[in-house]
Design a protein around this motif. Structure first.
Motif, PDB file in Angstrom:
ATOM      1  N   VAL A  94       0.830  -1.198   0.000  1.00 32.12           N
ATOM      2  CA  VAL A  94       0.000   0.000   0.000  1.00 32.12           C
ATOM      3  C   VAL A  94       0.872   1.258   0.000  1.00 32.12           C
ATOM      4  O   VAL A  94       0.504   2.282  -0.589  1.00 32.12           O
ATOM      5  CB  VAL A  94      -0.995  -0.021   1.193  1.00 32.12           C
ATOM      6  CG1 VAL A  94      -0.261   0.087   2.524  1.00 32.12           C
ATOM      7  CG2 VAL A  94      -2.034   1.083   1.066  1.00 32.12           C
ATOM      8  N   LEU A  95       2.041   1.176   0.629  1.00 30.14           N
ATOM      9  CA  LEU A  95       2.951   2.331   0.670  1.00 30.14           C
ATOM     10  C   LEU A  95       3.591   2.548  -0.701  1.00 30.14           C
ATOM     11  O   LEU A  95       3.686   3.682  -1.185  1.00 30.14           O
ATOM     12  CB  LEU A  95       4.018   2.120   1.737  1.00 30.14           C
ATOM     13  CG  LEU A  95       3.464   1.925   3.156  1.00 30.14           C
ATOM     14  CD1 LEU A  95       4.596   1.625   4.144  1.00 30.14           C
ATOM     15  CD2 LEU A  95       2.684   3.159   3.606  1.00 30.14           C
ATOM     16  N   ALA A  96       4.035   1.441  -1.313  1.00 26.70           N
ATOM     17  CA  ALA A  96       4.663   1.557  -2.638  1.00 26.70           C
ATOM     18  C   ALA A  96       3.666   2.129  -3.643  1.00 26.70           C
ATOM     19  O   ALA A  96       4.010   2.997  -4.452  1.00 26.70           O
ATOM     20  CB  ALA A  96       5.162   0.185  -3.097  1.00 26.70           C
ATOM     21  N   TYR A  97       2.426   1.668  -3.565  1.00 30.69           N
ATOM     22  CA  TYR A  97       1.432   2.201  -4.498  1.00 30.69           C
ATOM     23  C   TYR A  97       1.125   3.661  -4.200  1.00 30.69           C
ATOM     24  O   TYR A  97       1.021   4.482  -5.123  1.00 30.69           O
ATOM     25  CB  TYR A  97       0.145   1.374  -4.483  1.00 30.69           C
ATOM     26  CG  TYR A  97      -0.887   1.963  -5.422  1.00 30.69           C
ATOM     27  CD1 TYR A  97      -0.657   1.979  -6.798  1.00 30.69           C
ATOM     28  CD2 TYR A  97      -2.049   2.550  -4.940  1.00 30.69           C
ATOM     29  CE1 TYR A  97      -1.569   2.556  -7.673  1.00 30.69           C
ATOM     30  CE2 TYR A  97      -2.979   3.128  -5.812  1.00 30.69           C
ATOM     31  CZ  TYR A  97      -2.720   3.134  -7.174  1.00 30.69           C
ATOM     32  OH  TYR A  97      -3.615   3.713  -8.036  1.00 30.69           O
ATOM     33  N   ALA A  98       0.989   3.996  -2.929  1.00 29.35           N
ATOM     34  CA  ALA A  98       0.704   5.392  -2.560  1.00 29.35           C
ATOM     35  C   ALA A  98       1.796   6.308  -3.095  1.00 29.35           C
ATOM     36  O   ALA A  98       1.516   7.373  -3.672  1.00 29.35           O
ATOM     37  CB  ALA A  98       0.572   5.525  -1.045  1.00 29.35           C
ATOM     38  N   GLU A  99       3.057   5.892  -2.949  1.00 30.71           N
ATOM     39  CA  GLU A  99       4.185   6.701  -3.456  1.00 30.71           C
ATOM     40  C   GLU A  99       4.103   6.876  -4.965  1.00 30.71           C
ATOM     41  O   GLU A  99       4.263   7.976  -5.490  1.00 30.71           O
ATOM     42  CB  GLU A  99       5.517   6.017  -3.106  1.00 30.71           C
ATOM     43  CG  GLU A  99       6.118   6.525  -1.814  1.00 30.71           C
ATOM     44  CD  GLU A  99       7.153   5.573  -1.207  1.00 30.71           C
ATOM     45  OE1 GLU A  99       7.563   4.584  -1.869  1.00 30.71           O
ATOM     46  OE2 GLU A  99       7.532   5.819  -0.041  1.00 30.71           O
ATOM     47  N   ARG A 100       3.841   5.769  -5.641  1.00 34.32           N
ATOM     48  CA  ARG A 100       3.784   5.791  -7.105  1.00 34.32           C
ATOM     49  C   ARG A 100       2.631   6.673  -7.590  1.00 34.32           C
ATOM     50  O   ARG A 100       2.788   7.492  -8.494  1.00 34.32           O
ATOM     51  CB  ARG A 100       3.599   4.345  -7.586  1.00 34.32           C
ATOM     52  CG  ARG A 100       3.451   4.179  -9.072  1.00 34.32           C
ATOM     53  CD  ARG A 100       4.804   3.916  -9.713  1.00 34.32           C
ATOM     54  NE  ARG A 100       4.646   3.519 -11.094  1.00 34.32           N
ATOM     55  CZ  ARG A 100       4.555   2.256 -11.509  1.00 34.32           C
ATOM     56  NH1 ARG A 100       4.637   1.265 -10.642  1.00 34.32           N
ATOM     57  NH2 ARG A 100       4.426   1.987 -12.788  1.00 34.32           N
ATOM     58  N   LEU A 101       1.473   6.502  -6.953  1.00 32.70           N
ATOM     59  CA  LEU A 101       0.299   7.278  -7.349  1.00 32.70           C
ATOM     60  C   LEU A 101       0.513   8.766  -7.089  1.00 32.70           C
ATOM     61  O   LEU A 101       0.259   9.615  -7.954  1.00 32.70           O
ATOM     62  CB  LEU A 101      -0.917   6.775  -6.562  1.00 32.70           C
ATOM     63  CG  LEU A 101      -2.232   7.531  -6.803  1.00 32.70           C
ATOM     64  CD1 LEU A 101      -2.764   7.268  -8.209  1.00 32.70           C
ATOM     65  CD2 LEU A 101      -3.286   7.139  -5.761  1.00 32.70           C
ATOM     66  N   LEU A 102       1.002   9.094  -5.900  1.00 29.06           N
ATOM     67  CA  LEU A 102       1.192  10.503  -5.532  1.00 29.06           C
ATOM     68  C   LEU A 102       2.252  11.159  -6.404  1.00 29.06           C
ATOM     69  O   LEU A 102       2.248  12.380  -6.583  1.00 29.06           O
ATOM     70  CB  LEU A 102       1.521  10.623  -4.044  1.00 29.06           C
ATOM     71  CG  LEU A 102       0.340  10.275  -3.107  1.00 29.06           C
ATOM     72  CD1 LEU A 102       0.811  10.135  -1.656  1.00 29.06           C
ATOM     73  CD2 LEU A 102      -0.781  11.310  -3.209  1.00 29.06           C
ATOM     74  N   GLY A 103       3.152  10.354  -6.974  1.00 27.53           N
ATOM     75  CA  GLY A 103       4.134  10.867  -7.926  1.00 27.53           C
ATOM     76  C   GLY A 103       3.482  11.470  -9.164  1.00 27.53           C
ATOM     77  O   GLY A 103       4.120  12.244  -9.888  1.00 27.53           O
ATOM     78  N   HIS A 104       2.222  11.125  -9.403  1.00 30.11           N
ATOM     79  CA  HIS A 104       1.495  11.679 -10.548  1.00 30.11           C
ATOM     80  C   HIS A 104       0.714  12.942 -10.192  1.00 30.11           C
ATOM     81  O   HIS A 104      -0.068  13.427 -11.009  1.00 30.11           O
ATOM     82  CB  HIS A 104       0.549  10.636 -11.127  1.00 30.11           C
ATOM     83  CG  HIS A 104       1.247   9.546 -11.893  1.00 30.11           C
ATOM     84  ND1 HIS A 104       1.659   9.700 -13.191  1.00 30.11           N
ATOM     85  CD2 HIS A 104       1.630   8.304 -11.539  1.00 30.11           C
ATOM     86  CE1 HIS A 104       2.246   8.594 -13.611  1.00 30.11           C
ATOM     87  NE2 HIS A 104       2.241   7.726 -12.627  1.00 30.11           N
ATOM     88  N   PHE A 105       0.886  13.435  -8.957  1.00 32.53           N
ATOM     89  CA  PHE A 105       0.152  14.638  -8.528  1.00 32.53           C
ATOM     90  C   PHE A 105       1.101  15.794  -8.263  1.00 32.53           C
ATOM     91  O   PHE A 105       2.243  15.566  -7.851  1.00 32.53           O
ATOM     92  CB  PHE A 105      -0.654  14.328  -7.254  1.00 32.53           C
ATOM     93  CG  PHE A 105      -1.908  13.550  -7.531  1.00 32.53           C
ATOM     94  CD1 PHE A 105      -3.097  14.212  -7.772  1.00 32.53           C
ATOM     95  CD2 PHE A 105      -1.875  12.170  -7.597  1.00 32.53           C
ATOM     96  CE1 PHE A 105      -4.259  13.503  -8.059  1.00 32.53           C
ATOM     97  CE2 PHE A 105      -3.029  11.455  -7.889  1.00 32.53           C
ATOM     98  CZ  PHE A 105      -4.215  12.115  -8.111  1.00 32.53           C
ATOM     99  N   PRO A 106       0.627  17.015  -8.456  1.00 33.05           N
ATOM    100  CA  PRO A 106       1.459  18.178  -8.102  1.00 33.05           C
ATOM    101  C   PRO A 106       1.721  18.208  -6.595  1.00 33.05           C
ATOM    102  O   PRO A 106       0.934  17.676  -5.795  1.00 33.05           O
ATOM    103  CB  PRO A 106       0.620  19.367  -8.558  1.00 33.05           C
ATOM    104  CG  PRO A 106      -0.756  18.856  -8.788  1.00 33.05           C
ATOM    105  CD  PRO A 106      -0.647  17.397  -9.061  1.00 33.05           C
TER     106      PRO A 106
END
Lengths: 440, 440
Positions: free
Chosen positions: B106-118
């Motif tokens: 869940v942490l790895a995905y959160a990091e990856r997803l948030l990388g697509h946000f300003p």
């Protein structure tokens, strides 16, 4: 940001950041959680558990240590059950679309599921979570009754949407109850006449709602009162309560998210032990053994008005994969005799706890049915939340996963996967007595 | 039970039981649906489609007929994508437990997803559905602002929980808006100054809320106004509207459940096309390519008060399987260049529609961005709901799946999986012109 677990966070067994004996990897993970997931998330335990694998009743940390799972009811037929996993994978590789196209899977599952319900409960609607199922029940109850009043028990938990959170006193004072919600005491098994007392409490809440000009719509109860501390008995309390709400024009919802799918041993659903017929039944957690699927079972007249005025579409609810996965779960429950196992292993487990309670004063009331058991932790006969927390954390150090519940937070909540064996129970009892021997 | 599709059921393209040209198998399935699922469920089409298999942009009926899917945005990286299916199956066979234990997924995905946000959008919370994400946004907005007022567009859809259904005018008159909800017109691309008009409408709603003693909490918009009829342009309307709600002490939520995850072609999220920074962003449908996973991305100050007063736990939300599945979806979007494909194929597709619109008077406005396109169906320049329904059903007979949307129900909603090719678009355009040639 500071918070005070004693007042704003009533959750038993919540990790307090900065405490505990975490290794470097886990310390870094906690920091990442705080920076990525924000402050509303909670971990379990003084020292949180880091898990990487599960199998049956066992969960494993990265070092390969096995933890006996006596808490998780979602993986009800066992963690990573191969039959459930392959049903899910096979359907996902075939088709995963929704209920606005015709698909046999959702119909076959609906038929199979409804076959486990008494006759007047013949409709089912699918959602993704128990919260959504209870939320839908509220919408339907309002349409069916023209009322808005809701009655719940004093430490009830029914979910996290805005509408059901305000019917969930266990979320604490930071989450206010709705002005149309009344909370009544959970049944007291030690009362002279628990059924009469509980029905009188329901009636008093009805009277108070009406006095405020609020028409009663719904009595909403977890049929084993899980978060109130688990009151499985006596099984006489629900029928008079249901009669009372119906006399006032309201409906009776059995929340089976925790007790349902065979956990009670004696019956598939908690309401059946009470010989009561609900208007609606909400289902959740164990339904897909971890796949997000939930539902609401109804008597057709209840949904007539809602169906006339509104439509209901839940994008993922009842999709082909949800149906296939839930179907596999039902098959495993039936084929592996898990309801029978819950009855048998649960009875042995409970006897073992009762025997321990005779030897150790820290163990108060032992309650429960099937594989859902509770042990009150007391000091001088009084609820002892701190002692319960010590025990929960000591069991975690012995590699047994459990948590605490109840309004006082002093009740051990024993709710393992239904594949739990007598050996597993013996292991738990052995570790628990070892800990109690240390005077905890 | 009778219902009048014209008043109580505003859903375009809903099947009316008893009509259509169903075969015996499908007739029986419809009867089973009615007896098992109840009256609130709707099927698509005059003659519903029976599906058994999907692959890429194609869906198949039991006779092996292939239907081109130009509608389903859930299976965004293509139906039954093997990489997504194996990520899901592998994780389900390993561990499927929740966010109260430490798990890297869940942490790895959160990091990856948030990388697509300003940058200021650095927290994410996981739910199972877009409805739950928007419902959580409402709870958070109330805590953060102390207000309750919500502003939405006139035919908005934000979900099915009780709290978001009352913010979803597209559900029709049978589902009343909340007394704290104000609906404003969607941006009108033909207005002299669409941005000033939309901001003035937001301000008028703020004034009206305040005049009623209701403190504004949230402006909630689908960043392409999908259910209002798809208004992707001009991209100047959101920034002044967000400024207006903030001046009044409220928050701005970008609902990216439909436009998000690369569908716009030019950007991962619809709000980015508008150069506006939301306080919260809700995600859903395509996030797990059919697996029930959704989420809410936030600026940390927004969640501070909610996190202080309350905890949030969603049993299935952000579980290890949800994270692994959603991670695979992001990987496929990136590795297969699906955002680029949405831009390129979408532009070609749109040009083709615009060319057709010059030849056929039934096609009015063509709108859209990336692989989310809309074509208004008109007669003598006026919205023609019945003609749109005829076209949708004629396309279904040509084995192309699509639906209609908008307040008038006269807008073709073209929203295929992102693996849609230029050949697929050419196939669609060819069949559409064939149908239009028949004078439909």
């Amino acid at each position: 940001m500071t918070r005070d677990p004693g007042t704003s966070d009533p959750m038993p067994n919540a990790f307090v950041p900065g405490q505990g004996a975490l290794g470097p990897v886990e310390t870094a993970m906690v920091a990442r959680r705080q920076s990525l997931l924000g402050p509303a998330y909670r971990l379990f335990y003084e020292t949180p558990v880091h898990l990487v694998r599960g199998q049956g009743v066992w969960l494993y940390d990265p070092d390969g240590n096995a933890y006996l799972d006596t808490y998780n009811n979602v993986a009800s037929v066992g963690h990573a059950h191969p039959r459930v996993v392959s049903a899910m994978a096979e359907q996902a590789a075939t088709l995963a679309t929704h209920t606005r196209y015709l698909h046999d899977g959702v119909l076959a599952y609906a038929e199979r599921l409804l076959g486990h319900f008494p006759a007047p409960l013949t409709h089912v609607m699918f959602t993704c979570t128990g919260s959504e199922a209870n939320d839908l029940a509220l919408r339907i109850a309002r349409a069916a009754t023209g009322g808005t009043g809701v009655i719940v028990t004093a430490n009830a938990y029914h979910g996290v949407t805005a509408s059901v959170a305000e019917c969930s006193p266990s979320l604490g004072r930071g989450v206010p109850l709705g002005p149309h919600v009344r909370a009544i005491p959970a049944p007291n098994p030690h009362a002279a006449d628990p059924a009469a007392t509980f029905a009188a409490d329901v009636q008093a809440a009805i009277d108070d709602l009406q006095r405020h000009g609020i028409k009663p719509a719904l009595l909403m109860v977890d049929t084993v009162f899980s978060s109130d501390g688990l009151f499985t008995d006596p099984t006489t309390v629900l029928a008079p309560a249901a009669a009372a709400i119906r006399s006032a024009g309201g409906l009776f919802l059995a929340d089976e998210v925790q007790p349902g799918f065979g956990r009670m041993g004696a019956a598939m659903w908690g309401f059946q032990r009470h010989g009561v017929l609900p208007d609606m039944v909400s289902l959740g957690k164990p339904m897909g053994n971890g796949y997000p699927v939930a539902g609401l079972v109804l008597q057709p007249p209840v949904i007539a008005e809602f169906g006339r005025a509104a439509r209901y579409f839940n994008t993922f609810g009842g999709n082909a994969v949800a149906a296939a996965t839930a179907m596999a779960v039902l098959s495993v429950i039936e084929d592996e005799g898990l309801m029978q196992n819950a009855a048998q292993t649960g009875a042995m487990f409970r006897k073992g706890l009762e025997a321990l309670a005779k030897d150790y004063a820290a163990l108060g009331d032992i309650r429960g049915a099937g594989l859902f058991l509770a042990a009150d932790i007391v000091t001088d006969g009084q609820p002892d939340r701190a002692r319960a927390a010590l025990l929960v954390n000591a069991l975690r150090e012995e590699r047994i996963l459990i948590s605490a519940t109840g309004a006082e937070g002093n009740t051990l909540k024993i709710r393992p996967p239904l594949v739990f064996s007598e050996d597993n129970a013996a292991f738990f009892l052995d570790r628990l007595s070892k800990i109690l021997n240390r005077g905890l």
